[in-house]
Design an enzyme around this catalytic site. Structure first.
Site, mmCIF file in Angstrom:
data_model
loop_
_atom_site.group_PDB
_atom_site.id
_atom_site.type_symbol
_atom_site.label_atom_id
_atom_site.label_comp_id
_atom_site.label_asym_id
_atom_site.label_seq_id
_atom_site.Cartn_x
_atom_site.Cartn_y
_atom_site.Cartn_z
ATOM 1 C CE LYS A 44 -0.482 -0.053 5.047
ATOM 2 N NZ LYS A 44 -1.418 -0.060 6.189
ATOM 3 C CE1 TYR A 270 14.377 31.050 7.696
ATOM 4 C CE2 TYR A 270 14.430 28.730 7.068
ATOM 5 C CZ TYR A 270 14.375 30.064 6.719
ATOM 6 O OH TYR A 270 14.297 30.428 5.400
#
Length: 375
Positions: A44, A270
Site C-alpha cells: 500500500k 531558523y
C-alpha cells in the site's frame, strides 16, 4: 547538474526481507508440526514509498500482494503480476466492482453496505473475499456479535455462485507492544469458532513476534500480511530491523553543498534554536522537509557524512539540513551524506529521534527526489 539528492531502492533487499519472513514462518510451522502460512506482501501507499513496479519485482516470490488503491492493483496486473491481489479496505462504490471483477481481485468486506453492492452487481466470476472482524482496533470490521450473521450471508452468496473463498480476517491493534495479541486473538477465536474458511490475522509485528498463530493445521489456509518489515524497517520500539536480519531497501543520499565555521555562542538555522558551545564546523546538506525529511527532527538526529556518524544541528529547512562536521574533519564540499539507509542510520533511528515512525518517512519521500533502482 541535478540537485545532489537521490534515493536508491534495492530489489535484492526486498527479496531478502521477504525470504526472512518466509523463513520465520516456516520455522514456526516446523516447530508446531503444521504448514507455513502464505504471504500477502503489503504494498500500500506506493509500496511504502518504494514504488509499485519495484515491489512487484522484489516480492515475486510472495503468494499475493495487498494494497488499498484500485489503480495500484491495476498497475500490478499491468506489471505482470498474475497471482492474488487483495484490497485491504475493500471497495467503495458499485462501479469499483467492475474493476475488481475485470482484474480478478480479492476484496475485504467489512460492512453490510459492501454486501449490498456485491448482491446488486453483475459479476462474471466468483469473488474471493476476506470477511473482517473488529477485534478491538475499532476502525473497520464487523462487531463480534454480528460476525456470524455476516459470515452466513457470505456463505449464501457462495452457494449461489457469487462468492468464492471466504477468509476470516482481523487486524491487531497492539501486536507491536507489551499488550500483545492475546485479547484480540481470544475475541477472534470466539467469534469465528466453527465458521468455515481460511484465516488472515498477522501484520508485520504479529508475523515476526507471534508466528505460531499463523501455522496452518488440518488443511485450513493461513495467510499473513507483513508490511513495513518487508522494506527493512521495524514495527517495534524495542527491537531493530537488523535484529531480525532485515535489510534497508531504501537509502536516501545527499552531499555537503556548503560549510560554515560557527564561533562559540553562534547560532544555526531558523529561530536560532541551536547555539554552539564551542567553535565548530557546520555542513549544509541538500535535503529538507520538501524532500520528505521530517521538519521536526531535532538537534542530535543521526546522519552520516563521508561514512562517519554525526548529528543534525539546528532547525530543518525546506531544502537544507545543517550538520555537525567536527567528527568529520576532512569533509568538504561534495562529501557524501547518507540521510538514512544502507551505510547510515536506519530510517527507524531517524524516525525515533524525530518522534515519528519509519513508515511515515518512507511514505513521505517527495516526488522531486530522484529514485534509482538497484537490481
Amino acid at each position: 547538474m541535478p540537485r545532489p539528492i537521490s534515493a536508491s531502492i534495492s530489489i535484492p533487499a526486498l527479496r531478502h526481507n521477504l525470504s526472512v519472513v518466509r523463513r520465520h514462518l516456516d520455522q514456526a510451522a516446523q516447530a508446531a508440526g503444521g504448514e507455513g502460512a502464505s504471504i500477502w506482501a503489503v504494498i500500500k501507499a506506493n509500496a511504502y514509498g518504494h514504488g509499485i513496479e519495484r515491489a512487484v519485482a522484489g516480492f515475486s516470490a510472495a503468494q499475493g500482494l495487498a494494497m488499498l488503491d484500485l489503480d495500484e492493483a491495476v498497475r500490478c496486473r499491468e506489471a505482470g503480476w498474475g497471482g492474488p491481489i487483495l484490497l485491504l479496505e475493500g471497495f467503495f462504490k458499485p462501479a469499483d466492482l467492475e474493476i475488481v471483477d475485470r482484474y480478478h481481485l480479492t476484496t475485504t468486506v467489512h460492512d453490510d453496505a459492501q454486501f449490498d453492492m456485491i448482491e446488486a452487481a453483475h459479476l462474471t466470476r466468483r469473488l474471493d473475499i476476506q470477511l473482517k472482524l473488529n477485534s478491538g482496533m475499532n476502525r473497520l470490521g464487523y462487531a463480534p456479535s454480528a460476525y456470524a450473521a455476516a459470515h452466513a450471508r457470505a456463505e449464501k452468496l457462495q452457494q449461489r455462485g457469487v462468492l468464492g473463498a471466504i477468509t476470516k480476517m482481523t487486524h491487531f491493534a497492539t501486536a507491536d507492544g507489551p499488550q500483545g495479541i492475546a485479547e484480540a486473538m481470544a475475541i477472534f477465536t470466539q467469534a469465528t469458532e466453527n465458521l468455515a474458511g481460511g484465516v488472515s490475522v498477522c501484520n508485520s509485528a504479529a508475523t515476526l513476534r507471534f508466528p505460531e498463530i499463523s501455522v496452518g493445521r488440518d488443511g485450513t489456509p493461513q495467510w499473513v500480511r507483513p508490511g513495513v518489515c518487508l522494506y527493512g524497517a521495524t514495527p517495534f520500539s524495542d527491537a531493530t530491523a537488523a535484529s531480525y536480519g532485515l535489510r534497508p531497501a531504501m537509502t536516501l543520499n545527499s552531499e555537503i553543498i556548503g560549510m560554515q565555521t560557527v564561533s562559540a555562542g553562534g547560532t544555526v538555522g531558523y529561530g536560532a534554536t541551536f547555539r554552539a558551545d564551542r567553535r565548530m564546523r557546520v555542513g549544509v546538506v541538500a535535503c529538507g522537509y520538501a524532500d520528505g525529511y521530517p521538519r521536526h527532527a531535532p538537534t542530535g538526529t543521526p546522519i552520516n557524512v563521508a561514512g562517519v556518524p554525526t548529528r543534525v544541528v539546528g532547525r530543518v529547512s525546506m531544502d537544507m539540513i545543517t550538520v555537525d562536521l567536527d567528527p568529520v574533519p576532512d569533509a568538504g564540499i561534495g562529501a557524501p551524506v547518507v540521510v538514512w539507509g544502507e551505510g547510515g542510520p536506519s530510517v527507524d533511528d531517524v524516525a525515533q529521534a524525530a518522534g515519528t515512525l519509519g513508515y511515515e518517512l518512507m511514505c513521505a519521500l517527495a516526488p522531486r527526489v530522484r529514485v534509482h533502482t538497484l537490481n
